[in-house]
Scaffold this motif. Structure first.
Motif, mmCIF file in Angstrom:
data_model
loop_
_atom_site.group_PDB
_atom_site.id
_atom_site.type_symbol
_atom_site.label_atom_id
_atom_site.label_comp_id
_atom_site.label_asym_id
_atom_site.label_seq_id
_atom_site.Cartn_x
_atom_site.Cartn_y
_atom_site.Cartn_z
ATOM 1 N N TYR A 37 0.884 -1.439 -0.121
ATOM 2 C CA TYR A 37 -0.061 0.118 0.075
ATOM 3 C C TYR A 37 0.861 1.161 -0.056
ATOM 4 O O TYR A 37 1.804 1.176 0.617
ATOM 5 C CB TYR A 37 -0.941 0.069 1.051
ATOM 6 C CG TYR A 37 -2.044 -0.988 1.230
ATOM 7 C CD1 TYR A 37 -3.226 -0.930 0.472
ATOM 8 C CD2 TYR A 37 -1.614 -2.413 1.806
ATOM 9 C CE1 TYR A 37 -4.285 -1.872 0.622
ATOM 10 C CE2 TYR A 37 -2.660 -3.138 1.398
ATOM 11 C CZ TYR A 37 -4.121 -3.047 1.017
ATOM 12 O OH TYR A 37 -4.832 -3.795 0.867
ATOM 13 N N MET A 38 0.385 2.163 -0.637
ATOM 14 C CA MET A 38 1.136 3.513 -0.890
ATOM 15 C C MET A 38 0.385 4.672 -0.769
ATOM 16 O O MET A 38 -0.824 4.505 -1.264
ATOM 17 C CB MET A 38 2.183 3.544 -2.202
ATOM 18 C CG MET A 38 3.155 2.351 -2.249
ATOM 19 S SD MET A 38 4.414 2.579 -3.721
ATOM 20 C CE MET A 38 5.201 4.170 -3.058
ATOM 21 N N HIS A 39 0.913 5.736 -0.495
ATOM 22 C CA HIS A 39 0.094 6.930 -0.327
ATOM 23 C C HIS A 39 0.665 7.917 -1.576
ATOM 24 O O HIS A 39 1.269 7.657 -2.391
ATOM 25 C CB HIS A 39 0.635 7.682 1.051
ATOM 26 C CG HIS A 39 0.590 6.717 2.147
ATOM 27 N ND1 HIS A 39 -0.555 6.235 2.710
ATOM 28 C CD2 HIS A 39 1.709 6.240 2.731
ATOM 29 C CE1 HIS A 39 -0.038 5.451 3.859
ATOM 30 N NE2 HIS A 39 1.005 5.517 3.600
ATOM 31 N N ASP A 40 -0.204 8.983 -1.757
ATOM 32 C CA ASP A 40 0.000 10.037 -2.819
ATOM 33 C C ASP A 40 -0.012 9.119 -4.109
ATOM 34 O O ASP A 40 0.831 9.322 -4.800
ATOM 35 C CB ASP A 40 1.289 10.591 -2.721
ATOM 36 C CG ASP A 40 1.515 11.326 -1.232
ATOM 37 O OD1 ASP A 40 1.024 12.402 -1.260
ATOM 38 O OD2 ASP A 40 2.615 11.269 -0.622
ATOM 39 N N GLY A 41 -1.026 8.589 -4.265
ATOM 40 C CA GLY A 41 -1.381 7.598 -5.316
ATOM 41 C C GLY A 41 -1.271 8.264 -6.940
ATOM 42 O O GLY A 41 -0.821 7.630 -7.721
ATOM 43 N N GLN A 42 -1.607 9.368 -6.761
ATOM 44 C CA GLN A 42 -1.573 10.574 -8.269
ATOM 45 C C GLN A 42 0.083 10.107 -8.826
ATOM 46 O O GLN A 42 0.245 10.263 -9.720
ATOM 47 C CB GLN A 42 -1.898 11.660 -8.212
ATOM 48 C CG GLN A 42 -3.382 11.862 -7.857
ATOM 49 C CD GLN A 42 -3.665 12.217 -6.320
ATOM 50 O OE1 GLN A 42 -3.184 11.389 -5.468
ATOM 51 N NE2 GLN A 42 -4.468 13.457 -6.031
ATOM 52 N N ASN A 43 1.013 10.075 -7.759
ATOM 53 C CA ASN A 43 2.346 10.531 -7.999
ATOM 54 C C ASN A 43 3.158 9.101 -8.120
ATOM 55 O O ASN A 43 4.262 9.088 -8.304
ATOM 56 C CB ASN A 43 3.065 11.190 -6.947
ATOM 57 C CG ASN A 43 2.577 12.581 -7.002
ATOM 58 O OD1 ASN A 43 1.815 13.191 -7.954
ATOM 59 N ND2 ASN A 43 2.791 13.627 -6.045
ATOM 60 N N VAL A 44 2.433 7.822 -8.047
ATOM 61 C CA VAL A 44 3.137 6.699 -7.868
ATOM 62 C C VAL A 44 3.297 5.898 -9.299
ATOM 63 O O VAL A 44 4.565 5.624 -9.579
ATOM 64 C CB VAL A 44 2.408 5.745 -7.132
ATOM 65 C CG1 VAL A 44 2.510 4.120 -7.181
ATOM 66 C CG2 VAL A 44 1.977 6.267 -5.561
ATOM 67 N N PHE A 45 2.176 6.123 -10.126
ATOM 68 C CA PHE A 45 2.421 5.171 -11.222
ATOM 69 C C PHE A 45 2.904 5.880 -12.858
ATOM 70 O O PHE A 45 3.580 5.285 -13.511
ATOM 71 C CB PHE A 45 1.185 4.249 -11.698
ATOM 72 C CG PHE A 45 0.813 3.546 -10.263
ATOM 73 C CD1 PHE A 45 1.556 2.267 -10.213
ATOM 74 C CD2 PHE A 45 -0.087 3.781 -9.450
ATOM 75 C CE1 PHE A 45 1.316 1.551 -9.092
ATOM 76 C CE2 PHE A 45 -0.333 2.750 -8.396
ATOM 77 C CZ PHE A 45 0.497 1.649 -8.202
ATOM 78 N N GLN A 46 2.367 6.826 -12.810
ATOM 79 C CA GLN A 46 2.424 7.520 -14.250
ATOM 80 C C GLN A 46 2.604 9.023 -14.318
ATOM 81 O O GLN A 46 2.060 9.527 -13.498
ATOM 82 C CB GLN A 46 1.323 7.047 -15.206
ATOM 83 C CG GLN A 46 0.919 5.460 -15.317
ATOM 84 C CD GLN A 46 -0.489 5.761 -16.013
ATOM 85 O OE1 GLN A 46 -1.188 6.303 -16.106
ATOM 86 N NE2 GLN A 46 -0.715 4.483 -16.643
ATOM 87 N N ASP A 47 3.397 9.693 -15.092
ATOM 88 C CA ASP A 47 3.668 11.025 -14.984
ATOM 89 C C ASP A 47 2.538 11.826 -15.471
ATOM 90 O O ASP A 47 2.366 12.763 -14.900
ATOM 91 C CB ASP A 47 4.904 11.259 -16.018
ATOM 92 C CG ASP A 47 6.390 10.949 -15.448
ATOM 93 O OD1 ASP A 47 6.282 10.526 -14.547
ATOM 94 O OD2 ASP A 47 7.254 11.084 -16.190
ATOM 95 N N ASN A 48 1.662 11.338 -16.209
ATOM 96 C CA ASN A 48 0.484 12.153 -16.841
ATOM 97 C C ASN A 48 -0.411 12.322 -15.722
ATOM 98 O O ASN A 48 -1.208 13.242 -15.689
ATOM 99 C CB ASN A 48 -0.129 11.422 -18.149
ATOM 100 C CG ASN A 48 -0.529 10.291 -17.754
ATOM 101 O OD1 ASN A 48 0.124 9.192 -17.005
ATOM 102 N ND2 ASN A 48 -1.818 9.620 -18.175
ATOM 103 N N ASP A 49 -0.539 11.393 -14.684
ATOM 104 C CA ASP A 49 -1.366 11.671 -13.499
ATOM 105 C C ASP A 49 -0.596 12.393 -12.367
ATOM 106 O O ASP A 49 -1.536 12.817 -11.480
ATOM 107 C CB ASP A 49 -1.798 10.279 -13.159
ATOM 108 C CG ASP A 49 -2.890 9.708 -13.822
ATOM 109 O OD1 ASP A 49 -3.431 10.371 -14.817
ATOM 110 O OD2 ASP A 49 -2.827 8.315 -14.249
ATOM 111 N N ALA A 50 0.658 12.529 -12.525
ATOM 112 C CA ALA A 50 1.356 13.134 -11.273
ATOM 113 C C ALA A 50 1.081 14.638 -10.818
ATOM 114 O O ALA A 50 0.981 15.389 -11.883
ATOM 115 C CB ALA A 50 2.689 12.671 -11.397
ATOM 116 N N ILE A 51 0.949 15.016 -9.645
ATOM 117 C CA ILE A 51 0.894 16.420 -9.237
ATOM 118 C C ILE A 51 2.298 17.026 -9.669
ATOM 119 O O ILE A 51 3.361 16.336 -9.014
ATOM 120 C CB ILE A 51 0.516 16.417 -7.750
ATOM 121 C CG1 ILE A 51 -0.955 15.962 -7.696
ATOM 122 C CG2 ILE A 51 0.534 17.994 -7.496
ATOM 123 C CD1 ILE A 51 -1.151 15.676 -6.127
#
Length: 260
Positions: A37-51
Motif C-alpha cells: 500500500y502506498m500514499h500519494d497515489g497520483q504520483n506513484v505510477f504515471q507522469d501524466n497523472d502526477a501532481i
C-alpha cells in the motif's frame, strides 16, 4: 496492468481514486500476491497523472522487472494531505522547520482506519492476495503515516519502506509511539534521507536528516532488520525519489519476488 477505481472513504466522508497495479502475469497464472500500500497515489505510477508532472513511474518499473506484487496507490486529497498524513497536530519540534506554530494534522488516525477496515478488506476480497503479507511505503509525510500504521497495526503492516520521511511534523509523538509499541512482529524497515532535502537551505536539510536519524536509532533497537541510508546530495523531489524506487521492494526476496 493498472486499474483505477473510485472508493468512498466512510471514515473521512469523501470519495477518491484508488490505483491498483496488477502483475503482468496476473491474468495468466492462478497465484496470489503480496500487497504493498502506498500514499500519494497520483504520483506513484504515471507522469501524466502526477501532481507536478513527475511520478515514480512505478508501473513501468514493475512491468520491466516483472515483480510479483500488487501495489495499491491511494490518491491524496491535496487540501487535506497534511491533516490526513499526520496522526497528531504539529508540536514544538515542527517549529524548527515551519518557523511558526501549526494546528494542522490529526486525521491520520481516521486515514489509517480506512486502510485497515475498508480498503484492505476490499482488496483482499476482490483480488488474489496473500492476506497475511501486507507492506506499506510512503514518501515525506507518507513515511510518517506509514510508520504510524506499522505501530498501530504491527500484525498487518510487517514491512515498511519510507523515503525522506517528514517525521518532524509529529516528531515527539511518533518517537513516543515507537518506543512504547511492541514491534516484535515487524519483519523489515527501510528508511532513507537525502543530505539536501531542503535544497540550498542547509540548516533545514541538517535538521531534516537529524529527524530521520533519531527515528532510525529508536527503530534499530526494536527491529533487527532495520536499514537506513543517507543519500548524498538528494533533494526532496520526485526525480530524487524515483532513483530509489527499488528500495520500496526490499521486503521481496530477490530470488522469487515473494516475501521472505
Amino acid at each position: 496492468m493498472l486499474e483505477i477505481v473510485p472508493f468512498y472513504i466512510s471514515s473521512l466522508e469523501q470519495e477518491r481514486f484508488i490505483r491498483i497495479y496488477l502483475p503482468k502475469n496476473y491474468t495468466i497464472e492462478d497465484q496470489s500476491y503480496p500487497v504493498l500500500y502506498m500514499h500519494d497515489g497520483q504520483n506513484v505510477f504515471q507522469d501524466n497523472d502526477a501532481i507536478g508532472g513527475t511520478s515514480l513511474k512505478l508501473e513501468k518499473y514493475l512491468d520491466e522487472n516483472e515483480l510479483n506484487v500488487i501495489v495499491v496507490g491511494i490518491d491524496q486529497n491535496s487540501e487535506e494531505r497534511i491533516n490526513e498524513y499526520c496522526p497528531w497536530t504539529c508540536w514544538e519540534y515542527s517549529k524548527k522547520f515551519l518557523g511558526k506554530e501549526s494546528i494542522d494534522g490529526g486525521r491520520g488516525i481516521q486515514y489509517v482506519e480506512f486502510i485497515v477496515n475498508e480498503l484492505k478488506p476490499f482488496i483482499d476480497n476482490n483480488y488474489r492476495t496473500l492476506k497475511e503479507h501486507t507492506a506499506m511505503a510512503g514518501i515525506s509525510l507518507g513515511g510518517l503515516i506509514s510508520t504510524y500504521a506499522m505501530c498501530r497495526y504491527p500484525e498487518i503492516f510487517r514491512n515498511i519502506a519510507i523515503l525522506s520521511s517528514a517525521f518532524y511534523r509529529n516528531q515527539e509523538e511518533i518517537e513516543k509511539l515507537i518506543q512504547c509499541t511492541d514491534l516484535s512482529l515487524i519483519e523489515s524497515v527501510y528508511l532513507d534521507c537525502g543530505t539536501k532535502e531542503a535544497g540550498d537551505a542547509e540548516a533545514i536539510s541538517v535538521e531534516f536528516l537529524a529527524s530521520n536519524k533519531a527515528i532510525y536509532e529508536i527503530l534499530k533497537e526494536k527491529i533487527p532488520n532495520t536499514k537506513f541510508q543517507i543519500i548524498k546530495e538528494a533533494e526532496h523531489n520526485y526525480l530524487a525519489f524515483r532513483d530509489r524506487v527499488p528500495k520500496l521492494f526490499t521486503f521481496l526476496s530477490r530470488k522469487s519476488n515473494q516475501f521472505f
